[in-house]
Write a protein that holds these residues in place. Structure first.
Motif, PDB file in Angstrom:
ATOM      1  N   ALA A  82       9.104  -4.630   2.211  1.00 54.81           N
ATOM      2  CA  ALA A  82      10.192  -3.712   2.544  1.00 54.81           C
ATOM      3  C   ALA A  82      11.444  -4.499   2.911  1.00 54.81           C
ATOM      4  N   THR A  83      12.564  -3.856   2.790  1.00 57.86           N
ATOM      5  CA  THR A  83      13.823  -4.438   3.228  1.00 57.86           C
ATOM      6  C   THR A  83      14.006  -4.176   4.721  1.00 57.86           C
ATOM      7  N   SER A  84      15.144  -4.553   5.241  1.00 58.87           N
ATOM      8  CA  SER A  84      15.406  -4.368   6.672  1.00 58.87           C
ATOM      9  C   SER A  84      15.425  -2.900   7.084  1.00 58.87           C
ATOM     10  N   ASP A  85      15.682  -1.994   6.133  1.00 60.67           N
ATOM     11  CA  ASP A  85      15.695  -0.565   6.468  1.00 60.67           C
ATOM     12  C   ASP A  85      14.360   0.119   6.176  1.00 60.67           C
ATOM     13  N   GLY A  86      13.319  -0.663   5.858  1.00 59.53           N
ATOM     14  CA  GLY A  86      11.986  -0.090   5.681  1.00 59.53           C
ATOM     15  C   GLY A  86      11.719   0.545   4.338  1.00 59.53           C
ATOM     16  N   THR A  87      12.558   0.264   3.353  1.00 63.54           N
ATOM     17  CA  THR A  87      12.344   0.807   2.014  1.00 63.54           C
ATOM     18  C   THR A  87      11.926  -0.311   1.063  1.00 63.54           C
ATOM     19  N   THR A  88      11.342   0.094  -0.059  1.00 68.29           N
ATOM     20  CA  THR A  88      10.962  -0.871  -1.091  1.00 68.29           C
ATOM     21  C   THR A  88      11.566  -0.454  -2.420  1.00 68.29           C
ATOM     22  N   GLY A  89      11.545  -1.371  -3.351  1.00 67.53           N
ATOM     23  CA  GLY A  89      11.813  -1.008  -4.729  1.00 67.53           C
ATOM     24  C   GLY A  89      10.577  -0.354  -5.315  1.00 67.53           C
ATOM     25  N   LEU A  90      10.607  -0.088  -6.596  1.00 64.88           N
ATOM     26  CA  LEU A  90       9.446   0.507  -7.246  1.00 64.88           C
ATOM     27  C   LEU A  90       8.291  -0.491  -7.243  1.00 64.88           C
ATOM     28  N   ILE A  91       7.113  -0.009  -6.857  1.00 64.61           N
ATOM     29  CA  ILE A  91       5.902  -0.820  -6.772  1.00 64.61           C
ATOM     30  C   ILE A  91       4.835  -0.155  -7.625  1.00 64.61           C
ATOM     31  N   GLY A  92       4.142  -0.936  -8.434  1.00 58.29           N
ATOM     32  CA  GLY A  92       3.087  -0.404  -9.281  1.00 58.29           C
ATOM     33  C   GLY A  92       1.928   0.153  -8.464  1.00 58.29           C
ATOM     34  N   VAL A  93       1.391   1.290  -8.913  1.00 58.72           N
ATOM     35  CA  VAL A  93       0.243   1.907  -8.251  1.00 58.72           C
ATOM     36  C   VAL A  93      -0.776   2.332  -9.305  1.00 58.72           C
ATOM     37  N   TYR A  94      -2.016   2.462  -8.871  1.00 59.08           N
ATOM     38  CA  TYR A  94      -3.102   2.884  -9.761  1.00 59.08           C
ATOM     39  C   TYR A  94      -3.961   3.898  -9.016  1.00 59.08           C
ATOM     40  N   PRO A  95      -4.392   4.968  -9.680  1.00 59.54           N
ATOM     41  CA  PRO A  95      -4.006   5.388 -11.023  1.00 59.54           C
ATOM     42  C   PRO A  95      -2.609   6.016 -11.020  1.00 59.54           C
ATOM     43  N   HIS A  96      -2.206   6.578 -12.150  1.00 58.82           N
ATOM     44  CA  HIS A  96      -0.911   7.239 -12.205  1.00 58.82           C
ATOM     45  C   HIS A  96      -0.843   8.351 -11.158  1.00 58.82           C
ATOM     46  N   LEU A  97       0.344   8.551 -10.612  1.00 61.11           N
ATOM     47  CA  LEU A  97       0.541   9.622  -9.638  1.00 61.11           C
ATOM     48  C   LEU A  97       0.481  10.982 -10.339  1.00 61.11           C
ATOM     49  N   PRO A  98      -0.379  11.895  -9.895  1.00 60.83           N
ATOM     50  CA  PRO A  98      -0.449  13.221 -10.514  1.00 60.83           C
ATOM     51  C   PRO A  98       0.867  13.969 -10.372  1.00 60.83           C
ATOM     52  N   ALA A  99       1.034  14.977 -11.196  1.00 65.04           N
ATOM     53  CA  ALA A  99       2.288  15.737 -11.213  1.00 65.04           C
ATOM     54  C   ALA A  99       2.582  16.388  -9.872  1.00 65.04           C
ATOM     55  N   GLY A 100       1.554  16.732  -9.101  1.00 66.49           N
ATOM     56  CA  GLY A 100       1.774  17.396  -7.832  1.00 66.49           C
ATOM     57  C   GLY A 100       2.275  16.502  -6.721  1.00 66.49           C
ATOM     58  N   VAL A 101       2.194  15.186  -6.892  1.00 65.83           N
ATOM     59  CA  VAL A 101       2.699  14.257  -5.885  1.00 65.83           C
ATOM     60  C   VAL A 101       4.205  14.123  -6.067  1.00 65.83           C
ATOM     61  N   ALA A 102       4.963  14.382  -5.011  1.00 65.79           N
ATOM     62  CA  ALA A 102       6.413  14.429  -5.129  1.00 65.79           C
ATOM     63  C   ALA A 102       7.080  13.495  -4.125  1.00 65.79           C
ATOM     64  N   GLU A 103       8.371  13.298  -4.303  1.00 63.60           N
ATOM     65  CA  GLU A 103       9.160  12.513  -3.357  1.00 63.60           C
ATOM     66  C   GLU A 103       9.076  13.149  -1.960  1.00 63.60           C
ATOM     67  N   ASN A 104       9.099  12.291  -0.950  1.00 64.46           N
ATOM     68  CA  ASN A 104       8.998  12.658   0.468  1.00 64.46           C
ATOM     69  C   ASN A 104       7.573  12.984   0.914  1.00 64.46           C
ATOM     70  N   ALA A 105       6.605  12.881   0.009  1.00 64.21           N
ATOM     71  CA  ALA A 105       5.214  13.082   0.419  1.00 64.21           C
ATOM     72  C   ALA A 105       4.823  11.984   1.410  1.00 64.21           C
ATOM     73  N   VAL A 106       4.007  12.338   2.379  1.00 65.49           N
ATOM     74  CA  VAL A 106       3.549  11.382   3.391  1.00 65.49           C
ATOM     75  C   VAL A 106       2.511  10.445   2.794  1.00 65.49           C
ATOM     76  N   VAL A 107       2.633   9.164   3.118  1.00 65.51           N
ATOM     77  CA  VAL A 107       1.716   8.133   2.638  1.00 65.51           C
ATOM     78  C   VAL A 107       0.887   7.630   3.822  1.00 65.51           C
ATOM     79  N   ILE A 108      -0.426   7.613   3.666  1.00 64.56           N
ATOM     80  CA  ILE A 108      -1.336   7.112   4.709  1.00 64.56           C
ATOM     81  C   ILE A 108      -1.801   5.724   4.311  1.00 64.56           C
TER      82      ILE A 108
END
Length: 219
Positions: free
Chosen positions: A155-181
């Motif tokens: 993360a940068t100093s403000d706690g954000t990241t650039g795009l990071i690869g994830v597996y598997p693909h994010l389903p259509a129902g997962v949207a921006e601002n969703a909480v990550v555990i």
């Protein structure tokens, strides 16, 4: 007290004396080919996590309790939450002390949905390839996405990241601002039919117990 399904982590997952695990997956791929050696492949459905759990030898009085809880799932009718014992926290923060109570969310998702950016992380927080995370999304039914990070990032100093690869693909129902555990991430699982071994009792000890679980996306 009546059992509530899916079984919460503190009911089954946190108590299991896991001695060994194969944290694998079941892919839904099909391949067709020609005698010339050319072939074509297609993913027919999203892959599912499929861990095989081997339990340690323990007193029979303890092991029969786990066996009873697993039988209470009634085969594949009821599920339980399971955490990868190899990845309970991000690798660079083994106990989760740095992460603390940070409210991590998805900042953005590109159209190909094979990566995402994060926000709400501690400044300069390190994420590593093979770190796991959960996203709970949707309603009626609620869905439980269990994902793996596929590249190292920070993360940068403000706690954000650039795009990071994830597996598997994010389903259509997962949207921006969703909480990550990221702390003790979990997936929803059922016991694969025929895989549960309650163990062999030898006097006061039971050995050889275990099961294979298969991911279920919603209860």
């Amino acid at each position: 007290m009546t059992l509530v399904f899916p079984l919460a982590p503190n009911v089954l997952n946190d108590k299991l004396p896991i001695a060994a695990v194969v944290w694998d997956q079941k892919r839904m791929d099909r391949i067709s080919g020609q005698a010339s050696g050319r072939f074509w492949g297609a993913e027919l459905a999203p892959p599912l996590w499929r861990p095989t759990i081997e339990l340690a030898t323990r007193p029979s009085s303890e092991m029969k309790r786990y066996a009873a809880l697993i039988r209470a799932l009634h085969g594949v009718q009821n599920g339980f939450f399971l955490t990868d014992p190899l990845s309970p926290f991000p690798a660079a923060d083994p106990g989760g002390q740095i992460l603390g109570n940070s409210q991590v969310q998805i900042e953005s998702i590109p159209s190909h949905r094979s990566s995402q950016s994060f926000k709400g992380l501690p400044p300069f927080y390190q994420l590593s390839i093979a770190d796991k995370f959960t996203v709970v999304y949707g309603s009626n039914p609620t869905r439980y996405g269990f994902f793996e990070i596929t590249e190292d990032a920070a993360a940068t100093s403000d706690g954000t990241t650039g795009l990071i690869g994830v597996y598997p693909h994010l389903p259509a129902g997962v949207a921006e601002n969703a909480v990550v555990i990221l702390a003790k991430p979990f997936g929803l699982f059922v016991v694969e039919p025929g895989s549960h071994n309650p163990g062999r009792a030898r006097r006061h000890l039971t050995e050889g117990a275990g099961f294979t679980a298969i991911q279920k996306l919603f209860a």
